[in-house]
Design an enzyme around this catalytic site. Structure first.
Site, PDB file in Angstrom:
ATOM      1  N   TYR A   1      13.475 -35.652 -13.724  1.00  0.00           N
ATOM      2  CA  TYR A   1      12.025 -35.569 -13.888  1.00  0.00           C
ATOM      3  C   TYR A   1      11.349 -35.656 -12.532  1.00  0.00           C
ATOM      4  O   TYR A   1      11.915 -36.147 -11.550  1.00  0.00           O
ATOM      5  CB  TYR A   1      11.501 -36.683 -14.808  1.00  0.00           C
ATOM      6  CG  TYR A   1      11.579 -38.065 -14.213  1.00  0.00           C
ATOM      7  CD1 TYR A   1      10.544 -38.569 -13.426  1.00  0.00           C
ATOM      8  CD2 TYR A   1      12.687 -38.877 -14.431  1.00  0.00           C
ATOM      9  CE1 TYR A   1      10.615 -39.835 -12.865  1.00  0.00           C
ATOM     10  CE2 TYR A   1      12.767 -40.142 -13.877  1.00  0.00           C
ATOM     11  CZ  TYR A   1      11.731 -40.618 -13.086  1.00  0.00           C
ATOM     12  OH  TYR A   1      11.809 -41.860 -12.521  1.00  0.00           O
TER      13      TYR A   1
ATOM     14  N   ARG B   1      -3.915   2.779   8.231  1.00  0.00           N
ATOM     15  CA  ARG B   1      -4.134   1.489   7.564  1.00  0.00           C
ATOM     16  C   ARG B   1      -2.856   0.656   7.579  1.00  0.00           C
ATOM     17  O   ARG B   1      -1.752   1.177   7.552  1.00  0.00           O
ATOM     18  CB  ARG B   1      -4.559   1.702   6.104  1.00  0.00           C
ATOM     19  CG  ARG B   1      -5.955   2.287   5.910  1.00  0.00           C
ATOM     20  CD  ARG B   1      -6.285   2.321   4.428  1.00  0.00           C
ATOM     21  NE  ARG B   1      -7.682   2.634   4.161  1.00  0.00           N
ATOM     22  CZ  ARG B   1      -8.140   3.843   3.891  1.00  0.00           C
ATOM     23  NH1 ARG B   1      -7.303   4.874   3.863  1.00  0.00           N
ATOM     24  NH2 ARG B   1      -9.414   4.041   3.650  1.00  0.00           N
TER      25      ARG B   1
ATOM     26  N   HIS C   1     -15.557  -8.799   1.578  1.00  0.00           N
ATOM     27  CA  HIS C   1     -14.512  -9.650   2.154  1.00  0.00           C
ATOM     28  C   HIS C   1     -14.654 -11.082   1.661  1.00  0.00           C
ATOM     29  O   HIS C   1     -13.677 -11.723   1.244  1.00  0.00           O
ATOM     30  CB  HIS C   1     -14.602  -9.597   3.687  1.00  0.00           C
ATOM     31  CG  HIS C   1     -13.667 -10.535   4.376  1.00  0.00           C
ATOM     32  ND1 HIS C   1     -14.039 -11.807   4.763  1.00  0.00           N
ATOM     33  CD2 HIS C   1     -12.372 -10.393   4.731  1.00  0.00           C
ATOM     34  CE1 HIS C   1     -13.004 -12.406   5.329  1.00  0.00           C
ATOM     35  NE2 HIS C   1     -11.989 -11.568   5.329  1.00  0.00           N
TER      36      HIS C   1
ATOM     37  N   ARG D   1      -3.171  -1.875  -6.244  1.00  0.00           N
ATOM     38  CA  ARG D   1      -2.373  -3.078  -6.029  1.00  0.00           C
ATOM     39  C   ARG D   1      -2.677  -4.053  -7.156  1.00  0.00           C
ATOM     40  O   ARG D   1      -3.688  -3.918  -7.849  1.00  0.00           O
ATOM     41  CB  ARG D   1      -2.697  -3.718  -4.678  1.00  0.00           C
ATOM     42  CG  ARG D   1      -4.150  -4.130  -4.518  1.00  0.00           C
ATOM     43  CD  ARG D   1      -4.459  -4.594  -3.110  1.00  0.00           C
ATOM     44  NE  ARG D   1      -5.884  -4.839  -2.922  1.00  0.00           N
ATOM     45  CZ  ARG D   1      -6.458  -5.059  -1.752  1.00  0.00           C
ATOM     46  NH1 ARG D   1      -5.724  -5.062  -0.650  1.00  0.00           N
ATOM     47  NH2 ARG D   1      -7.751  -5.277  -1.650  1.00  0.00           N
TER      48      ARG D   1
ATOM     49  N   MET E   1      -5.705  -7.527   8.627  1.00  0.00           N
ATOM     50  CA  MET E   1      -5.197  -6.612   9.652  1.00  0.00           C
ATOM     51  C   MET E   1      -6.149  -5.429   9.784  1.00  0.00           C
ATOM     52  O   MET E   1      -7.130  -5.320   9.066  1.00  0.00           O
ATOM     53  CB  MET E   1      -3.779  -6.179   9.303  1.00  0.00           C
ATOM     54  CG  MET E   1      -2.772  -7.327   9.422  1.00  0.00           C
ATOM     55  SD  MET E   1      -1.129  -6.884   8.841  1.00  0.00           S
ATOM     56  CE  MET E   1      -1.365  -6.759   7.072  1.00  0.00           C
TER      57      MET E   1
ATOM     58  N   CYS F   1       9.050 -39.537  -7.190  1.00  0.00           N
ATOM     59  CA  CYS F   1       7.703 -40.025  -7.472  1.00  0.00           C
ATOM     60  C   CYS F   1       6.806 -39.956  -6.251  1.00  0.00           C
ATOM     61  O   CYS F   1       5.710 -40.507  -6.259  1.00  0.00           O
ATOM     62  CB  CYS F   1       7.756 -41.451  -8.003  1.00  0.00           C
ATOM     63  SG  CYS F   1       8.592 -42.617  -6.910  1.00  0.00           S
TER      64      CYS F   1
ATOM     65  N   LYS G   1       0.828  -1.206   0.000  1.00  0.00           N
ATOM     66  CA  LYS G   1       0.000   0.000   0.000  1.00  0.00           C
ATOM     67  C   LYS G   1       0.867   1.263   0.000  1.00  0.00           C
ATOM     68  O   LYS G   1       0.693   2.165  -0.811  1.00  0.00           O
ATOM     69  CB  LYS G   1      -0.934  -0.013   1.196  1.00  0.00           C
ATOM     70  CG  LYS G   1      -1.901   1.182   1.235  1.00  0.00           C
ATOM     71  CD  LYS G   1      -2.775   1.145   2.468  1.00  0.00           C
ATOM     72  CE  LYS G   1      -3.975   0.236   2.303  1.00  0.00           C
ATOM     73  NZ  LYS G   1      -3.792  -1.133   2.755  1.00  0.00           N
TER      74      LYS G   1
ATOM     75  N   GLY H   1      -8.190  -7.687   4.478  1.00  0.00           N
ATOM     76  CA  GLY H   1      -9.043  -7.798   5.652  1.00  0.00           C
ATOM     77  C   GLY H   1      -8.407  -8.464   6.847  1.00  0.00           C
ATOM     78  O   GLY H   1      -9.035  -8.573   7.897  1.00  0.00           O
TER      79      GLY H   1
ATOM     80  N   SER I   1      14.798 -43.381  -8.358  1.00  0.00           N
ATOM     81  CA  SER I   1      13.583 -42.600  -8.205  1.00  0.00           C
ATOM     82  C   SER I   1      13.379 -42.378  -6.712  1.00  0.00           C
ATOM     83  O   SER I   1      13.241 -43.349  -5.954  1.00  0.00           O
ATOM     84  CB  SER I   1      12.380 -43.345  -8.799  1.00  0.00           C
ATOM     85  OG  SER I   1      11.201 -42.580  -8.644  1.00  0.00           O
TER      86      SER I   1
END
Length: 895
Positions: free
Chosen positions: A859, A99, A467, A351, A110, A839, A29, A108, A772
């Site tokens: 991979y 703020r 909100h 923002r 804080m 994996c 902000k 929302g 693997s």
């Protein structure tokens, strides 16, 4: 912590001491207010106290640097000069907003205090200056209520009850019908409540108000909802929040005043058009709180009442032009809060706007086409986890629906679950495995834990930027907001609409794409992915180094994974193939056999079934690598536990029940994850692995599609285990070659899932042609934690900061990761071309994928729905290696 001598940075009047690239110090902000001010936009003057002050404040029981007071006083003098008013002055009072502003958006979570500086004297000055006593006392009651809640800790519902009683006494329905005398009386009652409940009068000293409001915002960084939000969104606790103090402008001074929220593109669909809403003659808190129904910005919005375009056409034009310019400057979709005071447009914040996954894709791809960003930047913009939200089913449009009510389509997607009316209930039921829909009159930041636990969110009040809507979109939860016909009764535990009353626990379905609320469960259909999805996926393949395979055992899973771009199978868990109704009986007969001859006879029944399974998988993968893991789990997992089911098995296989029970009890293990499983099973019962190898090889040479076959031996800890089993597998390959005249080609490898295997990887690599990493079990054995039982204490470990993340969700780079690095280095020292993959479930986790890229894994393999996630995460990992992902803030000059 580094000492920072400059703690306060001013902005306003076309000048600023900060800029957009100072978010770490000024928060999002503060940095963007400075940027807009520097670029000449109409920004009310103010100053920002840095995040470092917050960090010091919360680490030292509220202590702040000595120089802070002097720097705030000096900055306040500049604001007074620019605003033409004096803070605390009874004749010409300056009012302030206080703020929060973290470097990451936390909508929302804080606290905020508006209209600060009002007291019994300054309210009269504001009334005289504005010529409107009703406006002045409305601001005063708002201030006392917000300050009482945020700073003094009083329940805001107590203040609302005072207003409700006043309206009832006057037979009024709306707050807007209350006059100046009403608000004077309400303010007096508010102050009386503060005195009676706290034993001290409401503070009249404006400087005390400012000092304590700043402290309250700093404290809100560590409130429970903010802590929960940071944990859910992986925001570091040590960032802290900046505090921005800014001259108030008023959207509630009359009919030429307004307040609203605007997005430069539609945050739900990504459409390139101004999107948002506003309230006439209101303050910003009224929009996000959902206390009044907002109006659309343009005349095509479809709601009753005048749009901003119709009410204030000049303001609408300036807003539209500025939004387009801001988007071009920041090169991303912008979310702006604005206020109109007496026809003059002010910008209170900009923002990067939160958006749905579908909108993020559309915006990123179209911005490439528009020349705002390049393909690499588009890839950086998309959260990999968000892609999975696009892949799951939605409501079947042909299904019958019992629609009870409609609201705003605030966040797309559909969800079904049991109705709950409070966040704690939502969290508790979800923990027990239930799908729930959280319904509230309107949500507040205190509901964050329940919103996260719920499958979908439903509110009776609130708009598209309330909100509930903003948080739901950020979480990827379906949301219907502003369902005005829905009556929620918390005390009775009911929600009523359309003549139907639903009770807590009843099944309900919501469609966040249409705004419909339905009774009961509605069937779903598979989604249709937009062309932008496939284009972005194609771009990932041009930059990533990591290949992406899938974990799959069934043809349906394999086909789905191929559709999503899987480049082979990285884990085929053959034990999953034994649970089919046509083969589980034969496998249980094998388990119950006392001799090798009996076991081989039972396995011979399964052989053709396994062969068909592999033929189907090899055809689907069409020459791509397929890693087949031989049987891994202990044998008792294939048996039921209760005596009745065991007796049924005895009947089916023709053995005495007592014999079956004795055999089942004999193979039951105390700690099966560390017992008779994996290669240990293959060595003690070689006929099992021989049957599997025969099925695999016969399928590979059957004449169908070619296959890059990889046979994986699980749980090896020693070279000798691999030698013995590799030799047996080789003997089976020779036999198949003799029988068919075709020699199967394959690699032999092992699953690295034990710390000893990592440390002795050089010895294993003398036999294994690939590793693997089974990161699920490697995490278990490295930590000595069972993933099945860790739920009893893992949340506590996260709360205490012992663990930063659940190690079964995100790979632990310091412990498990170091074992992997050791194995990779030592294995490749012996066999330079050693293929490396993972994996475990970590293969679809973006942070884990980045780590795998960093240590040179070839991979990752993951579930089919996570394949697009892994592809994008792999591309982003490559881009970070290439040169970082920080976006330039270059934009057009001038406004």
């Amino acid at each position: 912590m580094r000492s920072q001598s400059k703690l306060v940075f001013g902005f306003g009047g076309g000048e600023a001491e900060g800029a957009a690239d100072m978010t770490a110090l000024l928060g999002g902000k503060g940095a963007n207010l400075a940027e807009m001010s520097r670029l000449g936009l109409e920004v009310p003057p103010g100053f920002t106290i840095t995040t470092e002050v917050c960090t010091r404040f919360n680490a030292n029981d509220g202590a702040v640097p000595e120089q802070l007071a002097d720097q705030v006083a000096a900055a306040l003098k500049v604001v007074e000069r620019q605003a033409g008013a004096v803070f605390g002055d009874a004749g010409n009072p300056l009012l302030l907003s206080v703020r929060s502003g973290s470097r990451a958006s936390m909508p929302g979570m804080m606290d905020t205090v508006l209209n600060l500086g009002l007291n019994d004297a300054t309210v009269e000055g504001l009334a005289r200056r504005s010529g409107d006593a009703r406006f002045a006392y409305d601001c005063y009651r708002r201030f006392v209520q917000m300050y009482g809640d945020v700073v003094l800790g009083l329940d805001h519902h107590g203040f609302e009850e005072i207003i409700a009683r006043r309206k009832e006494a006057r037979a009024l329905r709306l707050d807007t019908e209350l006059d100046a005398d009403d608000w004077r009386e309400i303010v007096a009652l508010y102050k009386r409540r503060v005195d009676s409940e706290l034993g001290v009068p409401f503070p009249q000293d404006a400087e005390v108000q400012l000092r304590d409001a700043v402290a309250a915002v700093f404290r809100s960084w560590v409130n429970q909802r903010a802590v929960t939000y940071r944990r859910l969104n992986l925001i570091p606790d040590d960032w802290g929040t900046a505090v921005t103090v800014q001259a108030m402008v008023f959207g509630n001074m009359g009919e030429d005043c307004a307040t609203g929220v605007a997005f430069s593109r539609n945050p739900s669909t990504g459409a390139r058009a101004l999107f948002g809403e506003f309230l006439a003659n209101a303050q910003g808190e009224d929009v996000v709180a959902g206390l009044r129904t907002p109006q659309p910005l343009d005349r095509g919005g479809g709601a009753a009442g005048l749009s901003l375009e119709e009410r204030l056409p000049g303001v609408y034009t300036r807003l539209t032009e500025t939004m387009a310019w801001l988007e071009a400057h920041y090169r991303d979709m912008q979310d702006v809060e604005f206020t109109v005071q007496n026809g003059r447009l002010y910008f209170l914040q900009t923002r990067t706007g939160k958006r749905t996954a579908a909108a993020a894709l559309k915006i990123a791809v179209e911005m490439v086409e528009e020349g705002l960003i390049d393909r690499r930047e588009a890839l950086r913009r998309i959260e990999p986890e968000s892609l999975e939200r696009l892949l799951h089913p939605t409501l079947d449009p042909a299904a019958e629906r019992n629609v009870l009510a409609r609201g705003l389509a605030a966040s797309p997607g559909a969800a079904c679950g049991r109705l709950v009316l409070n966040a704690d209930d939502a969290e508790a039921r979800a923990r027990d495995g239930e799908d729930v829909i959280l319904a509230r009159i309107e949500t507040s930041p205190e509901d964050i834990h329940g919103m996260h636990a719920a499958r979908g969110i439903l509110t009776a009040r609130g708009g598209m930027t309330s909100h509930a809507a903003v948080v739901a979109r950020g979480m990827g939860r379906p949301c219907v907001s502003g369902a005005g016909d829905l009556v929620i009764d918390y005390a009775a535990g009911t929600a009523s609409a359309g003549g139907v009353t639903l009770s807590t626990g009843d099944v309900v379905t919501i469609d966040g794409g249409t705004g419909e609320i339905m009774q009961g469960r509605v069937p779903t259909v598979q989604p249709e992915l937009a062309e932008t999805f496939w284009r972005l996926m194609a771009w990932t393949d041009t930059v990533r180094a990591l290949r992406v395979r899938t974990n799959a055992e069934t043809p349906a899973e394999a086909r789905l994974a191929r559709e999503f771009g899987a480049e082979g199978i990285g884990l085929c868990r053959t034990e999953h193939m034994f649970f089919g109704d046509d083969r589980i009986l034969a496998f249980r007969r094998m388990i119950m056999s006392e001799t090798e001859e009996e076991r081989r006879a039972a396995l011979a029944e399964i052989l053709p079934m396994q062969r068909r399974d592999f033929v189907a998988l090899f055809e689907i993968m069409a020459g791509l690598p397929v890693t087949v893991r031989l049987l891994d789990p202990p044998l008792h997992e294939f048996l039921p536990r209760d005596a009745g089911a065991l007796a049924e098995i005895a009947r089916e296989i023709g053995k005495p029940p007592a014999e079956v029970e004795r055999r089942a009890e004999r193979i039951q293990e105390v700690n099966p994850m560390l017992g008779h499983r994996g290669c240990r099973l293959g060595l003690s019962h070689p006929e099992i692995y021989e049957m599997q190898a025969q099925a695999i090889f016969e399928a590979a040479v059957a004449g169908g599609a070619p296959v890059a076959l990889e046979i994986m031996i699980p749980l090896a800890a020693t070279r000798r285990e691999l030698e013995l089993l590799a030799a047996r597998i080789g003997t089976v390959a020779d036999r198949v070659a003799a029988d068919t005249g075709k020699r199967p080609c394959y690699l032999i490898g092992t699953m690295i899932e034990l710390p000893r295997a990592c440390l002795r990887a050089d010895e294993l690599a003398e036999v294994a042609e690939f590793f693997s990493f089974g990161t699920n079990d490697l995490t278990q054995t490295a930590y000595g934690i069972s993933r099945d039982d860790s739920g009893l204490f893992l949340d506590r470990y996260l709360d205490l900061g012992i663990l930063a993340r659940d190690p079964f969700v995100t790979l632990d780079p310091d412990g498990v990761g170091e074992l992997m690095s050791i194995a990779a280095e030592r294995g490749r020292r012996v066999r330079s071309g050693l293929k490396l993959g993972i994996c475990g479930e970590h293969g679809g986790d973006p942070a884990s994928v980045r780590f795998c890229h960093a240590i040179g894994i070839d991979y990752v393999s993951c579930s089919p729905y996570r394949v697009p996630v892994a592809r994008l995460a792999a591309a982003q990992a490559a881009l970070e290696t290439e040169g970082g992902s920080t976006m330039s803030q270059r934009g057009p000059s001038g406004s």
